[in-house]
Motif scaffolding. Structure first.
Motif, PDB file in Angstrom:
ATOM      1  N   CYS B 203       0.816  -1.215   0.000  1.00 28.38           N
ATOM      2  CA  CYS B 203       0.000   0.000   0.000  1.00 28.38           C
ATOM      3  C   CYS B 203       0.846   1.260   0.000  1.00 28.38           C
ATOM      4  O   CYS B 203       0.333   2.346   0.243  1.00 28.38           O
ATOM      5  N   GLY B 204       2.141   1.124  -0.232  1.00 26.65           N
ATOM      6  CA  GLY B 204       2.964   2.326  -0.311  1.00 26.65           C
ATOM      7  C   GLY B 204       4.145   2.262   0.644  1.00 26.65           C
ATOM      8  O   GLY B 204       4.546   1.193   1.099  1.00 26.65           O
ATOM      9  N   LEU B 205       4.675   3.452   0.973  1.00 28.56           N
ATOM     10  CA  LEU B 205       5.957   3.535   1.675  1.00 28.56           C
ATOM     11  C   LEU B 205       5.981   2.784   3.003  1.00 28.56           C
ATOM     12  O   LEU B 205       6.986   2.188   3.347  1.00 28.56           O
ATOM     13  N   GLN B 206       4.892   2.847   3.767  1.00 40.74           N
ATOM     14  CA  GLN B 206       4.940   2.256   5.108  1.00 40.74           C
ATOM     15  C   GLN B 206       4.052   1.018   5.232  1.00 40.74           C
ATOM     16  O   GLN B 206       3.475   0.754   6.287  1.00 40.74           O
ATOM     17  N   HIS B 207       3.948   0.282   4.134  1.00 47.40           N
ATOM     18  CA  HIS B 207       3.242  -0.993   4.169  1.00 47.40           C
ATOM     19  C   HIS B 207       3.787  -1.881   5.287  1.00 47.40           C
ATOM     20  O   HIS B 207       3.054  -2.674   5.877  1.00 47.40           O
ATOM     21  N   PRO B 308       8.962   7.030   7.921  1.00 46.35           N
ATOM     22  CA  PRO B 308       9.047   7.933   6.764  1.00 46.35           C
ATOM     23  C   PRO B 308       7.923   7.664   5.779  1.00 46.35           C
ATOM     24  O   PRO B 308       7.637   6.512   5.471  1.00 46.35           O
TER      25      PRO B 308
END
Lengths: 817, 338
Positions: B203-207, B308
């Motif tokens: 789901c993106g950077l902090q999956h 982040p």
């Protein structure tokens, strides 16, 4: 003409011109095949390094070897590169190299198209890596699920690179597929009926057909995503009436067959290696052919097993589960046959067979985990976990990369004329085998411990450190193994022992010519009497008196690239064709297409500009093919077969667009959306009538040309073109009259896209028609351009044919449904 | 939850056994009927395929290692060999048929809840946290779902942004959280305990930092949970709390976060987690940090340091303001210390 003179003619005809310019203009299939393979191995090394960084980052909890953004780029690039830049292109390169030799042909049927495909592949691969080194590589996974990959959540240029370059790459894959199919159907040596084709050729044929039926869906999917991102359309955008699940259907409709596009050639490789090293012919040839064809068909009915967790109805999913489990059966039959072949033979454990055996073990293990995850409820647990990562690496590394290494050891002597080191090969195999299992077996376990895929790190509390550490250690061993492989290649190319024509005592035709083969492959076109030509009957080069043209081809009276064209099923000689020679135009054309694709990242107007350049380059491409006038072939020309396949490709693409229309329609509360009237029918109906009417003069022109009335097409083609022009203009008018535009909602997006596609068809038909008309009027062309006229006519019928479902969908469906 | 260290050699020896005894979110450690059914199916699939596969591999290796001269293969042996291959293929097809039936059988049982749901909960997935609401009880929370052990709870799952996937391995298989759609799924924990899960769809950077807990309480303890979480926050009385509440508004925390009784946000899909009872939660930022004063202060100053890509912006609060805000946020709802 003396015999030596004829050799000189062959040499002059088939030589690649010297120097750098000559290097850029090479078209011979073996040159192109080797370029594909070497380039793909470079991308393999890069993608392997990416994997090593991924493994380092995951070796222990909470590491910071790379940050999350870079990690996401790494796994996206690793997956995309391994599939699109390594596995598929390598296998295409291998097929391009081996298939013509196996079927006794001198080159492939469209040599310049071959070169064009390679340049496209090279440019796309390099562009993707430029984005990686510029720090803006694609970062939403190789599957690019929307909305994450949409403009809203991925505003950067990263995904644009993926969308444009992968679409571009598919052009190369499709070109190679057309080339392989037509070559196999029309260039088999006399006597090589379908039932005598080597299994590798069967696998290549089915693979190429799968590319033709699967890749256009990916092209359409990425085109739609590109239109959403770059032109503000709404195919996948929920507020605009789009649907993210449409992306998943389109992507996996391509994505699952893609797995078998990689696997089938690998199965073909294994079926080539095992009989040679077991020293007996394969058990159950017909079973293999059946299994390959069955896999090809069934693989198109599995895609939903990637979407079990996406909330679809269980009853439907159970059908896909049954199909997914059943596809193991044809594979199992092949496995039993290979075992029977080994059992009945006297196996020699040389490196090619070692890798085939490694393949057998790993493919069986990957196959059974595949059966497990085909189950819907079990997949609800392991879907998107490292269990899946373990599974598909067993299938793709064990099932594809091991056979690829086997193929390299097997055909290395043919390609280079030198033997690879067997000792280094054994070291390579055993390190690779142990390293592979150490890397990927623990991933199943850590997946069952709950570790999801695509996480850049994990917390101490989840206790995944031990398995991950083992996997990373295994990866280091694999890296060492691959290093040994490259060392072996570099050393053996220069210092390997002389191979001779047939170092393995193999059975197929490529081993009957020298290593490496001369640029014309076979002086005397072989005549085939069985499935293992080198193991049975008289040698294929023995004179066959009834085929006088063979002698003529072996001792030509001038420098021409001559090759026999045979019939599709029985391989009866049909006519002799002249193949086009070296040219830089394929490179220029590839660069012109690049202007369109890379241009889409900067300014959408560069897309039509690149299209214009491409058209000009195609003119240059064809005008520099100076053919001798030959009597027109009695049957269909190879060009016609190529256009027929192109029509199939476009048919799949249009089919995907129409399916998308109905998918969006079924999910919409109102269609057309509230406030938009269904389209008035008068103008579109008139346009349709004009297009359908234009078919008549085209058919008349084709008939007249066949009956020798050579002046008729010059008069008839302008009439037909006027009809098509009318269709294009009226369709454009209709679009302009709509009170909405493509950026308004999903309805507008799909209407403008489908109608716009038809307008594009009209433009292409007018230009294609004009080119044929011009060459026809020049008169000199009359005798030999009938092939082009027939190709034009076929394409014309296709465009007219699809205009009917397009009309029914875009114009009628809003009224009826 | 018991933990142990695996040795690699053991790992290679016994995949299912090992997987059944390691870590906190295991597939083969069912604590509810959903995971239990699937676990049994999984074991059956593993045994039914691994055993024949090992036999085939053994025969393949034996065939490759046989040292003999190739016999003169007549048409007769050829036909017999083919028949053996076909027979083995038919046997495989029969096995596959059994597995297909098992799949259909278990699928139906896993989809249907074993009894009527006691209540509904709404879970909305966000980049990168889980919004949890109990509409019948008027409670909103984040990243943890409290349920009574032994009762079926119906989860209405959706997403506020991209596709996520809700997965608590010890209770149930996963289901995607799809923007624009609401899917229903049932959960039941048979034993009290804490069951960890995390987002399973990229789901993106902090999956990687999107953990979720289901906390199953004995029924009477669950009643106490409701009592504790239901009331809104009492007005701040303690001067430090008053200051903290003021900072909460002044620093625009209230643009995204609700504190019931103090500052409300309407409906589902709020941009940030509800903070009414923040102090009673187990972790901060979906499992990223422990729920301590130091961690919360650090988080408020610079969320992107620990996570982040997180949507929450950094702040530059003065130390006293920050301390007051943290004290107030972590205070118990009645206004007393945590």
């Amino acid at each position: 003409v003396t015999r030596n003179g004829s050799i000189a003619h062959l040499e002059r005809a088939w030589a690649t011109p010297p120097g750098f310019a000559g290097w850029l203009s090479a078209v011979n299939h073996r040159v192109i095949g080797v370029r594909y393979m070497v380039t793909s191995l470079v991308f393999f090394a890069i993608a392997g390094i990416e994997a090593a960084v991924i493994r380092a980052q995951l070796a222990a909890p909470e590491l910071a070897v790379v940050g999350p953004e870079r990690f996401n780029q790494l796994f996206t690039m690793h997956g995309s590169s391994m599939m699109f830049l390594f596995a598929v292109p390598f296998l295409e390169g291998l097929m391009i190299y081996v298939v013509p030799l196996m079927i006794g042909a001198r080159d492939m049927v469209f040599p310049r198209l071959n070169a064009f495909g390679y340049w496209v592949y090279l440019i796309a691969g390099v562009a993707l890596h430029v984005s990686f080194f510029a720090g803006v590589a694609p970062n939403a996974g190789w599957f690019n699920y929307v909305p994450l990959s949409g403009a809203g959540f991925s505003p950067g240029v990263n995904i644009d690179f993926w969308v444009t370059m992968i679409t571009f790459l598919e052009v190369a894959a499709l070109v190679a597929a057309v080339e392989i199919i037509v070559t196999i159907f029309r260039q088999r040596a006399p006597g090589m009926s379908l039932a005598r084709m080597p299994i590798f050729v069967w696998a290549s044929l089915v693979t190429a057909f799968m590319i033709v039926f699967a890749m256009p869906a990916l092209v359409v999917a990425s085109l739609l995503l590109g239109l959403d991102r770059l032109a503000g359309m709404h195919f996948f955008n929920i507020p605009g009436g789009g649907d993210p699940l449409l992306w998943q259907h389109l992507f996996w409709y391509f994505g699952h067959p893609d797995v078998y596009i990689m696997l089938l050639p690998a199965l073909g490789i294994v079926s080539s290696i095992i009989p040679v090293f077991a020293r007996r012919s394969i058990v159950g040839y017909r079973l293999h052919v059946f299994a390959i064809v069955a896999i090809g068909f069934v693989s198109f009915g599995l895609w939903v097993h990637h979407m079990y967790a996406a909330g679809l109805p269980l009853v439907g999913m159970n059908f896909f589960a049954a199909a997914s489990m059943s596809i193991a059966i044809p594979s199992a039959i092949q496995i039993y046959s290979w075992i029977a072949t080994l059992w009945r033979g006297a196996p020699r454990l040389e490196p090619p067979l070692l890798f085939a055996m490694g393949f057998l073990v790993l493919f069986i293990l990957g196959g059974i985990t595949g059966v497990m995850i085909a189950s819907v409820p079990f997949d609800w647990q392991v879907h998107d976990t490292y269990f899946i990562v373990g599974h598909f690496h067993y299938v793709l590394v064990g099932g594809v990369v091991f056979p690829i290494f086997g193929a390299i050891y097997f055909w290395f002597p043919k390609i280079t004329g030198r033997m690879p080191s067997a000792r280094l090969g054994r070291w390579h195999f055993w390190l690779m085998f142990v390293g592979f299992n150490l890397t990927f077996f623990p991933l199943h376990i850590v997946g069952l411990q709950g570790m999801p895929r695509r996480v850049y790190t994990y917390q101490l509390e989840v206790d995944w450190g031990a398995m991950n550490a083992v996997a990373t250690a295994g990866a280091a061993l694999m890296a060492l193994a691959v290093a040994l492989f490259f060392l072996n290649v570099f050393r053996s190319v220069r210092r390997g022992a002389e191979a001779g024509p047939d170092p393995w005592g193999a059975d197929t035709l490529e081993w009957s010519t020298s290593s490496p083969p001369p640029s014309w492959n076979f002086r005397m076109i072989p005549v085939v009497r069985g499935r293992s030509p080198l193991w049975e009957g008289p040698p294929p080069d023995a004179p066959v008196p009834e085929l006088a043209w063979r002698t003529a081809l072996a001792a030509p009276d001038g420098p021409r690239r001559e090759t026999p064209i045979t019939t599709a099923l029985d391989a009866h000689p049909d006519h002799v064709a002249h193949l086009p020679g070296p040219s830089v135009w394929p490179l220029w054309t590839a660069l012109a297409v690049t202007v369109s694709f890379l241009g889409a990242l900067m300014n959408l107007w560069l897309v039509p500009f690149g299209g214009l350049l491409t058209g000009l380059c195609l003119l240059g491409w064809h005008r520099t093919h100076a053919r001798e006038p030959l009597p027109p072939p009695p049957g269909r020309s190879a060009t016609w077969s190529g256009i027929a396949l192109f029509v199939v490709i476009e048919g799949v693409a249009i089919g995907s667009l129409l399916v998308s229309y109905y998918y969006l329609r079924l999910g919409a509360p109102a269609w057309p959306p509230t406030g938009i009237e269904p389209p008035p029918l008068a103008l579109p109906a008139l346009a349709l009538a004009l297009l359908l009417g234009s078919v008549v003069p085209v058919a008349m022109a084709e008939r007249a040309a066949r009956r020798g009335r050579l002046d008729a097409p010059t008069r008839l083609l302008p009439v037909a073109a006027a009809g098509v022009l009318g269709y294009g203009v009226l369709t454009t008018l209709e679009l302009v009259r709509h009170p909405f535009r493509w950026w308004a909602n999903a309805y507008g997006s799909v209407v403008f896209t489908i109608s716009g596609y038809q307008v594009l068809h009209a433009i292409v038909l007018v230009l294609f028609g004009a080119a044929v008309w011009a060459s026809w009027r020049r008169g000199v062309a009359a005798r030999r351009e009938r092939a082009a006229l027939e190709a034009l006519a076929l394409y014309w019928y296709f465009v007219a044919g699809v205009s009917i479902p397009v009309f029914a969908t875009v114009e009628l469906a809003p009224w009826l449904l | 939850v018991t933990r142990g260290r695996a040795t690699p050699s053991l790992a290679l020896a016994a995949l299912p056994l090992l997987a059944a005894c390691e870590g906190p979110q295991r597939v083969f450690a069912p604590a509810g009927p959903g995971a239990e059914e699937i676990g049994r199916l999984g074991m059956f699939l593993i045994v039914a395929t691994v055993v024949p596969a090992l036999v085939v591999i053994a025969i393949a290796v034996a065939a490759a290692l046989r040292r003999r001269r190739p016999p003169p293969g007549g048409a007769e042996t050829e036909r017999r060999d083919e028949r053996v291959v076909v027979a083995a293929g038919v046997a495989s097809a029969l096995l596959i048929g059994v597995l297909v039936l098992a799949n259909v059988w278990v699928g139906r049982r896993v989809v249907a809840p074993p009894d009527e749901p006691a209540f509904d909960v709404e879970i909305v997935a966000h980049q990168f946290w889980w919004e949890v609401r109990y509409p019948q009880h008027g409670i909103a929370s984040a990243n943890e779902l409290h349920v009574p052990a032994g009762s079926v709870v119906r989860v209405l799952l959706s997403s506020a942004d991209v596709i996520h996937s809700l997965w608590i391995p010890e209770l149930q298989g996963k289901l995607d959280a799809m923007p624009g759609r609401v899917y229903a799924k049932w959960l039941r924990a048979d034993r009290p305990g804490e069951y960890r899960g995390q987002c399973a769809e990229f789901c993106g950077l902090q999956h990687a930092r999107m953990a979720f807990w289901v906390v199953a309480h004995p029924p009477e303890e669950f009643a106490r949970f409701l009592e504790r979480e239901r009331p809104p926050r009492a007005p701040a009385v303690d001067p430090v709390h008053v200051r903290g509440a003021r900072v909460f508004a002044a620093a625009r925390c209230d643009a995204c976060h609700a504190v019931r009784g103090h500052h409300e946000l309407e409906g589902l899909g709020s941009p940030g987690p509800d903070l009414t009872h923040l102090g009673s939660r187990r972790t901060l930022a979906a499992g990223t940090l422990p729920m301590t004063e130091e961690a919360l202060a650090e988080w408020i100053l610079d969320p992107a340091r620990a996570k982040p890509g997180v949507r929450m912006p950094a702040t530059d609060l003065a130390p006293e303001d920050l301390e007051a805000l943290v004290t107030w946020l972590l205070a118990s709802p009645e206004g007393g210390p945590r």
